[in-house]
Design an enzyme around this catalytic site. Structure first.
Site, PDB file in Angstrom:
ATOM      1  N   ARG A  53      -0.344   9.490 -20.005  1.00  0.00           N
ATOM      2  CA  ARG A  53      -1.106   9.989 -18.855  1.00  0.00           C
ATOM      3  C   ARG A  53      -2.552   9.501 -18.977  1.00  0.00           C
ATOM      4  O   ARG A  53      -3.165   9.068 -18.010  1.00  0.00           O
ATOM      5  CB  ARG A  53      -1.055  11.524 -18.762  1.00  0.00           C
ATOM      6  CG  ARG A  53      -2.101  12.083 -17.801  1.00  0.00           C
ATOM      7  CD  ARG A  53      -1.844  13.509 -17.309  1.00  0.00           C
ATOM      8  NE  ARG A  53      -1.330  14.414 -18.306  1.00  0.00           N
ATOM      9  CZ  ARG A  53      -2.015  14.887 -19.360  1.00  0.00           C
ATOM     10  NH1 ARG A  53      -3.280  14.533 -19.557  1.00  0.00           N
ATOM     11  NH2 ARG A  53      -1.446  15.718 -20.221  1.00  0.00           N
ATOM     12  N   ASP A 177     -11.572   2.973   2.382  1.00  0.00           N
ATOM     13  CA  ASP A 177     -10.130   2.763   2.245  1.00  0.00           C
ATOM     14  C   ASP A 177      -9.873   1.327   2.701  1.00  0.00           C
ATOM     15  O   ASP A 177      -9.932   1.020   3.888  1.00  0.00           O
ATOM     16  CB  ASP A 177      -9.404   3.792   3.122  1.00  0.00           C
ATOM     17  CG  ASP A 177      -7.884   3.678   3.029  1.00  0.00           C
ATOM     18  OD1 ASP A 177      -7.381   2.587   2.695  1.00  0.00           O
ATOM     19  OD2 ASP A 177      -7.206   4.683   3.322  1.00  0.00           O
TER      20      ASP A 177
HETATM   21  C1  PLP Z   1      -0.444   4.592   3.755  1.00  0.00           C
HETATM   22  C2  PLP Z   1      -1.888   4.816   3.761  1.00  0.00           C
HETATM   23  C3  PLP Z   1      -2.478   5.794   2.966  1.00  0.00           C
HETATM   24  C4  PLP Z   1      -1.661   6.727   2.098  1.00  0.00           C
HETATM   25  O1  PLP Z   1      -1.078   6.053   1.025  1.00  0.00           O
HETATM   26  P1  PLP Z   1       0.333   6.463   0.360  1.00  0.00           P
HETATM   27  O2  PLP Z   1       0.565   5.364  -0.612  1.00  0.00           O
HETATM   28  O3  PLP Z   1       1.341   6.543   1.452  1.00  0.00           O
HETATM   29  O4  PLP Z   1       0.117   7.788  -0.287  1.00  0.00           O
HETATM   30  C5  PLP Z   1      -3.855   5.916   2.986  1.00  0.00           C
HETATM   31  N1  PLP Z   1      -4.609   5.124   3.767  1.00  0.00           N
HETATM   32  C6  PLP Z   1      -4.076   4.178   4.553  1.00  0.00           C
HETATM   33  C7  PLP Z   1      -4.965   3.337   5.405  1.00  0.00           C
HETATM   34  C8  PLP Z   1      -2.702   3.986   4.582  1.00  0.00           C
HETATM   35  O5  PLP Z   1      -2.183   3.067   5.391  1.00  0.00           O
END
Ligand code: PLP
Length: 389
Positions: A53, A177
């Protein structure tokens, strides 16, 4: 945007970046260290590996690879994109306020609205496409702004550099993101962001065969806090999935080149189609934020959203597709299509959704690496089949 990673350009760093812990065998691939624990010499030492972990060599190779690719100093791998976001949001405390860009991923909104809000972390949505306008949304409690650019699913572009300047002037951190762009097309840390995160489930994995999340930072103190949170909350990526993700990342540049070439062709085709009301694609000269996109990213990416003309029935569109698959997710080699209103963004209340332009007629396409002409023929066929309400 060619970068120079230890003398390597990006496509080379994809293959040779990161750390290779091969145990002295010369293995050209990072082995899967399928172990939970590691033998120690004696008590009282500081072993490099003690428990998986806390650290695992396969995961560590991936973490160092993504840190290189995003031009950061430390990477962290998690069991999903949302586990990665959970770790990032765990940096904040009760009373803190977070700004989210209006079009964030539905799961990000849900995580804030239904989980972190209960711990006293407040949030509000802001239209980040106009940096001057959203400056008013900061409060003295605002500790971070979380943005996606281009954002899901209307592909709206936020100027990352301008946003970072405003956020930093307000003492807030910038979290980007970067799932839709990947470091091949856009590097937020270079544009002033403090934290980059990914749903590596998408383009980085690239084959729709795993769920994973990644976080990258530049600042050493922030890296230390995230390492602590990663180990304390424990949502780590397993060794086998770390291996698969490294394997996916190796081909990122060649996949993205084909993905985006196809997407551009399809976006232009749809923009000229009489039965298509509107196309959202930041690579089109007419798109919102096209100039900013050109400045901060290599191209428009491979996500294309569009709305059919009012005389079309979208419920007839989806079943008519024969090559493109109706499914959640994006970024795989195969083309996927989704209906944001009932799928990815269903967690957002209808009024909030419609207010930001995610109408019931919106279709989101993740353009794969198939032959573009086959994709266009398939979409045209389904558009034809959608006539009449
Ligand atoms: C899919 C997605 C997420 C979430 O990710 P997971 O791997 O499904 O938990 C977050 N941000 C964006 C832009 C995504 O497309």
């Amino acid at each position: 945007m060619e970068s120079d990673m230890y003398g390597m350009r990006f496509a080379t760093a994809l293959i040779h970046g990161g750390v290779h812990e091969d145990g002295g065998t010369g293995s050209v691939n990072v082995p899967i260290y399928q172990t939970s624990t590691y033998a120690q010499e004696n008590i009282g030492g500081t072993p490099k590996w003690e428990y998986s972990r806390t650290g695992n060599p396969t995961r560590a190779a991936l973490e160092s690879l993504i840190a290189d690719l995003e031009e950061g100093t430390a990477g962290f791998a998690f069991a999903s994109g949302l586990a990665a976001e959970t770790a990032v949001l765990s940096l904040f405390e009760s009373g803190d306020h977070i700004l989210l860009s209006e079009n964030v991923y539905g799961g990000t909104f849900r995580l804030m609205d239904k989980v972190f809000k209960h711990f006293g972390i407040t949030f509000s949505l802001a239209d980040t496409t106009n940096p001057e306008a959203f400056a008013a949304a900061f409060t003295p409690q605002t500790k971070a702004i979380l943005i996606e650019s281009p954002a899901n699913p209307l592909l709206t572009v936020t100027d990352i550099e301008a946003t970072a300047k405003i956020a930093h002037a307000h003492g807030a951190m910038v979290v980007v993101d970067n799932t839709f762009m990947t470091p091949y097309l856009q590097r937020p840390l270079d544009l002033g962001a403090d934290i980059v995160l990914h749903s590596a489930t998408k383009y980085l994995g690239g084959h729709s065969d795993l769920v994973a999340g990644l976080v990258v930072v530049k600042d050493a103190a922030l890296a230390e806090r995230l390492a602590f949170i990663q180990n304390s909350t424990g949502g780590v990526l397993a060794p086998f999935d770390s291996f698969l993700l490294i394997r996916g990342i190796r081909t990122l540049a060649v996949r993205m080149d084909r993905h985006t070439e196809n997407a551009e062709k399809i976006a232009r085709h749809l923009a000229a189609h009489p039965a298509v009301k509107k196309v959202y694609y930041p690579g089109l000269e007419t798109a919102q934020g096209h100039d900013v996109q050109k400045k901060q990213a290599k191209n428009g990416g491979a996500m294309v959203s569009f709305e059919l003309a009012p005389d079309r029935d979208i419920r007839k569109f989806f079943p008519a597709l024969r090559v493109v698959t109706l499914a959640e997710s994006l970024g795989g080699v195969e083309s996927l299509v989704c209906h944001p209103a009932t799928m990815t963004h269903a967690a957002i209340p209808k009024e909030t959704r419609e207010a930001v332009g995610i109408t019931d007629g919106l279709i989101r396409l993740s353009v794969g690496i198939e032959d573009a002409d086959d994709l266009i023929a398939d979409i045209d066929w389904a558009i034809e089949g959608s006539e009449g309400k």
